[in-house]
Design a protein around this motif. Structure first.
Motif, PDB file in Angstrom:
ATOM      1  N   SER A 119       0.953  -1.084  -0.052  1.00 13.50           N
ATOM      2  CA  SER A 119       0.097   0.105  -0.034  1.00 13.50           C
ATOM      3  C   SER A 119       0.923   1.379  -0.033  1.00 13.50           C
TER       4      SER A 119
ATOM      5  N   GLY B  36       0.571   3.436  -2.878  1.00  5.34           N
ATOM      6  CA  GLY B  36       0.685   4.276  -4.297  1.00  5.34           C
ATOM      7  C   GLY B  36       2.039   4.193  -4.933  1.00  5.34           C
TER       8      GLY B  36
ATOM      9  N   HIS C 164      -7.622  -3.626   4.568  1.00  2.18           N
ATOM     10  CA  HIS C 164      -7.029  -2.402   4.350  1.00  2.18           C
ATOM     11  C   HIS C 164      -7.699  -1.348   3.451  1.00  2.18           C
ATOM     12  N   ASN C 165      -8.050  -2.007   2.308  1.00  3.39           N
ATOM     13  CA  ASN C 165      -8.832  -1.109   1.190  1.00  3.39           C
ATOM     14  C   ASN C 165     -10.087  -0.908   1.715  1.00  3.39           C
TER      15      ASN C 165
ATOM     16  N   GLU D  75     -10.166   1.609   4.152  1.00  3.50           N
ATOM     17  CA  GLU D  75      -9.907   2.933   3.188  1.00  3.50           C
ATOM     18  C   GLU D  75     -11.048   3.534   2.660  1.00  3.50           C
ATOM     19  N   TYR D  76     -12.030   2.644   2.191  1.00  2.00           N
ATOM     20  CA  TYR D  76     -13.385   3.442   1.491  1.00  2.00           C
ATOM     21  C   TYR D  76     -14.125   3.676   2.628  1.00  2.00           C
TER      22      TYR D  76
ATOM     23  N   GLN E  79     -15.738   5.890  -8.653  1.00  2.00           N
ATOM     24  CA  GLN E  79     -15.220   4.519  -9.043  1.00  2.00           C
ATOM     25  C   GLN E  79     -14.532   3.591  -8.162  1.00  2.00           C
TER      26      GLN E  79
ATOM     27  N   LYS F 143     -12.078  -0.402  -8.080  1.00  5.16           N
ATOM     28  CA  LYS F 143     -11.603  -1.469  -8.699  1.00  5.16           C
ATOM     29  C   LYS F 143     -11.799  -2.763  -7.946  1.00  5.16           C
ATOM     30  N   GLY F 144     -12.687  -2.977  -6.855  1.00  4.04           N
ATOM     31  CA  GLY F 144     -13.041  -4.256  -6.514  1.00  4.04           C
ATOM     32  C   GLY F 144     -12.680  -4.390  -5.245  1.00  4.04           C
ATOM     33  N   THR F 145     -11.589  -4.155  -4.624  1.00  4.71           N
ATOM     34  CA  THR F 145     -11.006  -4.654  -3.251  1.00  4.71           C
ATOM     35  C   THR F 145     -12.206  -4.062  -2.242  1.00  4.71           C
TER      36      THR F 145
HETATM   37  C1  6PG Z   1      -3.328   1.443  -1.780  1.00  6.46           C
HETATM   38  C2  6PG Z   1      -4.611   1.658  -2.321  1.00  6.46           C
HETATM   39  C3  6PG Z   1      -4.775   1.230  -3.632  1.00  6.46           C
HETATM   40  C4  6PG Z   1      -5.688   1.164  -4.412  1.00  6.46           C
HETATM   41  C5  6PG Z   1      -6.624   2.054  -4.147  1.00  6.46           C
HETATM   42  C6  6PG Z   1      -7.689   2.533  -5.190  1.00  6.46           C
HETATM   43  O1  6PG Z   1      -3.331   0.791  -0.521  1.00  6.46           O
HETATM   44  O2  6PG Z   1      -2.257   1.889  -1.958  1.00  6.46           O
HETATM   45  O3  6PG Z   1      -5.525   0.860  -1.742  1.00  6.46           O
HETATM   46  O4  6PG Z   1      -4.131  -0.383  -3.628  1.00  6.46           O
HETATM   47  O5  6PG Z   1      -5.375   1.447  -5.996  1.00  6.46           O
HETATM   48  O6  6PG Z   1      -7.318   2.074  -3.028  1.00  6.46           O
HETATM   49  O7  6PG Z   1      -8.838   1.714  -5.046  1.00  6.46           O
HETATM   50  P1  6PG Z   1     -10.250   1.969  -5.772  1.00  6.46           P
HETATM   51  O8  6PG Z   1     -10.116   1.961  -7.275  1.00  6.46           O
HETATM   52  O9  6PG Z   1     -10.970   0.672  -5.586  1.00  6.46           O
HETATM   53  O10 6PG Z   1     -10.790   3.184  -4.888  1.00  6.46           O
END
Ligand code: 6PG
Length: 483
Positions: free
Chosen positions: A128, A130, A186-187, A190-191, A259, A261-263
């Protein structure tokens, strides 16, 4: 000289991770399917450390010392699968393949099993932070066989983010899919964190009528409190930003369709299976989903659904206090969201037979990752103190914080409901708290209904056993003990 580690896939994340590895004393073999990326990396950053560029996979594999260790940083799904198979064909027993992407943990479990049959160590590793994190120090969540950690530990510790106390933000999370499972949660957290911040913004913007710049200043102030975190910091940055083309606040020119990505979805699906109530994360996923239901939202605008014009009813003097209320409500809700996320990790570990140190998870999230925050010190302290019973909320510090925030929290949710401002995550966190506190839940009624329409049975408060009532149309009910 041979490389102690290799990286496959040199797009943004892979290139940044390779540079981080090279800058920290590793000799890094690098490979990318289209070789211009490899050449570009060496041309632009070759002097940062020791790289061994390769133009074929065979060349790449031959440049690695044994046990060969490779991190795959290509797109999740088919591309990752393809490289795992290709590498496995060239590898020998004892070699290590690491999947550094956001892979679904059950795929990781399947792959580890497949690879183990060929004697290869397969490690699913959540990373994690980025691109910046990958370059300057990510938070890393490796799973995989314990044995692989002997080789990986020193390498990962050399590149991971360092927490305030200097400790690297990486630990061996547990066997097989544990690393990707923890990264998934974790994600999810994060959401939830992002949704709670977004609701706070909405309350201040549409509720109090403040400008983005004013709200940015408020978030800057909040960042000096217990809310201090990367997400609060970047929220202020986004809100301060002015669109160069139009001169408008940047926030107002971004499409309001979130948007994903699924996590986050996986986190909720997994929680449903376990089952663990992660209502805050679910609301966050659903809120993004609703924002993308463009057709329905447009129709709602055409024949505007009845209700108040979004506002928060307050006198000017009350506004200041309300801003503080939102801050308290945000903190309380954040505690609930994290408690739910940690519940999911704890239950997942139980179900999948992983030994996960929850305090260590909080510790490696203190720096490098997207949810990094002061707050995580509180969580790791709580776990380390041994004062946690069945949920984080019972830890004395969190319990007190929730109690202190409570009046503000209730006020915010009530005012939002009256003024027509949606606060799905705030209100669901408060309802979760109140449900947990309840001495009797209306779940009793649901059991009664189930027994009536489907003879699904119920338990009694006054004696053990399983019961069914013979619901007669004449009102003469008989109780029957079924087991
Ligand atoms: C991280 C992030 C990363 C993810 C973003 C975007 O921990 O660095 O979680 O893995 O790319 O969270 O996720 P979404 O596109 O699902 O919002």
């Amino acid at each position: 000289e041979k490389a102690n580690i290799g990286v496959v896939g040199l797009a943004a994340m892979g290139a940044a991770l390779s540079r981080n590895l090279a800058r920290n004393g590793n000799t890094v073999a690098v490979f990318n399917r289209s070789s211009w990326r490899t050449d570009e990396l060496i041309k632009e950053h070759g002097e940062e450390g020791k790289f061994i560029p390769a133009h074929t996979l065979e060349e790449f594999v031959n440049s690695l010392e044994k046990p060969r260790t490779v991190i795959i940083m290509v797109k999740a799904g088919a591309p990752t699968e393809a490289f795992i198979q290709k590498l496995a064909d060239l590898f020998e027993p004892g070699d290590i393949i690491i999947d550094g992407g956001n892979t679904y943990f059950k795929d990781t479990m399947r792959r580890e099993k497949e690879m183990a049959e060929r004697g290869i160590h397969f490690v699913g590793c959540g990373i994690s932070g980025g691109e910046q994190g990958a370059l300057l120090g990510p938070s890393m969540m490796p799973g995989g066989p314990e044995e692989s950690w002997k080789k990986l530990g020193p390498i990962f510790e050399s590149i991971a983010a360092k927490a305030e106390d200097g400790s690297p933000c990486v630990t061996h999370i547990g066997e097989n899919g544990a690393g990707h499972f923890v990264k998934m949660v974790h994600n999810g957290i994060e959401y939830a964190d992002m949704q709670l911040i977004a609701e706070s913004y909405d309350l201040l913007r549409r509720g109090l009528g403040l400008s983005p710049a004013e709200i940015a200043d408020i978030f800057d102030e909040w960042n000096k409190t217990e809310l201090n975190s990367y997400l609060i910091e970047i929220t202020a940055e986004v809100l301060h930003h002015v669109d160069e083309k139009t001169g408008k606040p940047f926030i107002d020119i971004i499409k309001d369709q979130a948007q994903m990505k699924g996590t986050g979805t996986w986190t909720v699906q997994t929680a449903l299976d376990l089952p663990v109530p992660v209502s805050a994360i679910a609301e966050a996923v659903f809120a993004r989903g609703l924002s993308e239901r463009v057709e329905q939202r447009e129709e709602a605008q055409k024949n505007i659904l009845a209700g108040p014009t979004p506002h928060v009813e307050l006198s000017d003097e009350e506004k200041k206090a309300f801003i503080e209320d939102v801050r308290h409500a945000l903190y309380a809700s954040k505690i609930i969201a994290y408690a739910q996320g940690f519940d999911e990790i704890s239950e997942g570990a139980r179900q999948y037979n992983w030994t996960i140190d929850l305090g260590a998870v909080a510790r490696i999230w203190r720096a490098g990752c997207i949810i990094r925050a002061q707050f995580l010190n509180r969580i790791s302290d709580a776990y380390d103190s041994g004062e946690i019973t069945s949920s984080l909320v019972f830890n004395p510090y969190f319990k007190k914080s929730l109690e202190e925030a409570q009046n503000s929290w209730r006020n915010v949710v009530a005012k939002a409901a009256l003024g027509g401002i949606p606060v799905p995550a705030f209100s669901s966190c408060l309802s979760y708290y109140d449900a947990l506190r309840s001495d009797r839940l209306p779940a009793a009624l649901i059991q009664g209904q189930r027994d009536l329409f489907g003879a699904h049975t119920y338990g009694r408060v006054d004696k053990p056993g399983v019961f069914h009532t013979l619901w007669a149309e004449d009102g003469q009910h008989e109780v029957e003990e079924t087991r």
